[in-house]
Design a protein around this motif. Structure first.
Motif, mmCIF file in Angstrom:
data_model
loop_
_atom_site.group_PDB
_atom_site.id
_atom_site.type_symbol
_atom_site.label_atom_id
_atom_site.label_comp_id
_atom_site.label_asym_id
_atom_site.label_seq_id
_atom_site.Cartn_x
_atom_site.Cartn_y
_atom_site.Cartn_z
ATOM 1 N N LYS A 105 45.694 37.658 44.629
ATOM 2 C CA LYS A 105 45.079 38.684 45.469
ATOM 3 C C LYS A 105 43.611 38.839 45.115
ATOM 4 C CE LYS A 105 45.709 43.032 47.702
ATOM 5 N NZ LYS A 105 46.685 44.016 48.121
ATOM 6 N N GLY A 106 43.285 38.831 43.824
ATOM 7 C CA GLY A 106 41.885 38.896 43.411
ATOM 8 C C GLY A 106 41.092 37.709 43.921
ATOM 9 N N ALA A 107 41.688 36.524 43.868
ATOM 10 C CA ALA A 107 41.005 35.325 44.353
ATOM 11 C C ALA A 107 40.762 35.404 45.852
ATOM 12 C CB ALA A 107 41.831 34.079 44.016
ATOM 13 N N ILE A 108 41.774 35.837 46.610
ATOM 14 C CA ILE A 108 41.630 35.949 48.067
ATOM 15 C C ILE A 108 40.565 36.992 48.402
ATOM 16 C CG2 ILE A 108 42.798 36.673 50.187
ATOM 17 C CD1 ILE A 108 43.647 33.895 49.269
ATOM 18 N N LEU A 109 40.590 38.129 47.708
ATOM 19 C CA LEU A 109 39.586 39.164 47.973
ATOM 20 C C LEU A 109 38.185 38.663 47.645
ATOM 21 C CD1 LEU A 109 41.464 42.325 46.684
ATOM 22 C CD2 LEU A 109 40.922 41.746 49.052
ATOM 23 N N ALA A 110 38.054 37.893 46.586
ATOM 24 C CA ALA A 110 36.743 37.341 46.227
ATOM 25 C C ALA A 110 36.251 36.371 47.305
ATOM 26 C CB ALA A 110 36.824 36.635 44.874
ATOM 27 N N VAL A 111 37.139 35.541 47.800
ATOM 28 C CA VAL A 111 36.762 34.612 48.869
ATOM 29 C C VAL A 111 36.374 35.399 50.122
ATOM 30 C CG1 VAL A 111 37.635 32.829 50.430
ATOM 31 C CG2 VAL A 111 38.087 32.674 47.983
ATOM 32 N N MET A 112 37.140 36.451 50.423
ATOM 33 C CA MET A 112 36.807 37.280 51.585
ATOM 34 C C MET A 112 35.448 37.938 51.402
ATOM 35 S SD MET A 112 40.518 39.040 52.278
ATOM 36 C CE MET A 112 40.007 39.955 53.731
ATOM 37 N N TRP A 113 35.156 38.390 50.176
ATOM 38 C CA TRP A 113 33.876 39.043 49.913
ATOM 39 C C TRP A 113 32.728 38.029 50.038
ATOM 40 C CZ3 TRP A 113 30.188 38.412 45.976
ATOM 41 C CH2 TRP A 113 29.189 39.376 45.956
#
Ligand SMILES: [Zn+2]
Length: 126
Positions: free
Chosen positions: A108-116
Motif C-alpha cells: 500500500k505504501g508503494a502504491i501510494l508513493a507511485v500515485m504521489w
C-alpha cells in the motif's frame, strides 16, 4: 520542514519511502496509521494524502508477491515430503497469513508513493 523545502525526491527514493511506510515527499512522517489507513496529511511536511484512493492495487500486488514466494515452497514440500493435507495446511497457512499481513502495508505504501509521484490522486475530494 527542511526536507520538504528541498528538491522533490527521485521516483526510486519516493518508492522506497512508501515501502517503508514513510511520507514519499519528506521521508519523515508516517504514511499509514492503524495498519492500512492513510494519514490525512504528513505530520512532518504537511503533504496531503487523505484524498488518495489505492483501491484494489495493494491487495493485488500483495497476492502477486506472496504467491510467488509461497509457490516454490509449496512445490518443494509436495515433491520432497509425503505430508498429509492437514500437515501441509498447518505449515502453509500461518506462513501465507503472516506474509500477507507483513507485505500488504508495504504494498500500500508503494502504491501510494507511485500515485504521489505520478500525481494519480483519484477523483474523490479530500
Ligand atoms: Zn512528509
Amino acid at each position: 520542514m527542511a526536507a520538504a523545502d528541498s528538491a522533490p525526491p527521485t521516483t526510486f527514493n519516493a518508492l522506497i519511502r512508501g515501502v517503508l511506510g514513510r511520507c514519499p515527499r519528506c521521508g519523515q512522517g508516517p504514511l499509514l496509521h492503524r495498519y492500512l489507513k492513510i494519514v490525512g496529511e504528513c505530520s512532518s511536511c504537511g503533504e496531503p494524502y487523505g484524498h488518495f484512493r489505492a483501491d484494489d492495487a495493494p491487495p493485488w500486488l500483495t497476492i502477486l508477491i506472496v504467491g510467488h514466494l509461497i509457490a516454490p515452497f509449496f512445490l518443494l514440500i509436495e515433491e520432497n515430503f509425503e505430508l498429509t493435507t492437514a500437515t501441509e495446511l498447518a505449515i502453509l497457512l500461518p506462513l501465507i497469513i503472516g506474509l500477507t499481513l507483513a507485505v500488504l502495508p508495504r504494498c500500500k505504501g508503494a502504491i501510494l508513493a507511485v500515485m504521489w509521484v505520478t500525481k494519480a490522486e483519484g477523483t474523490e475530494p479530500g
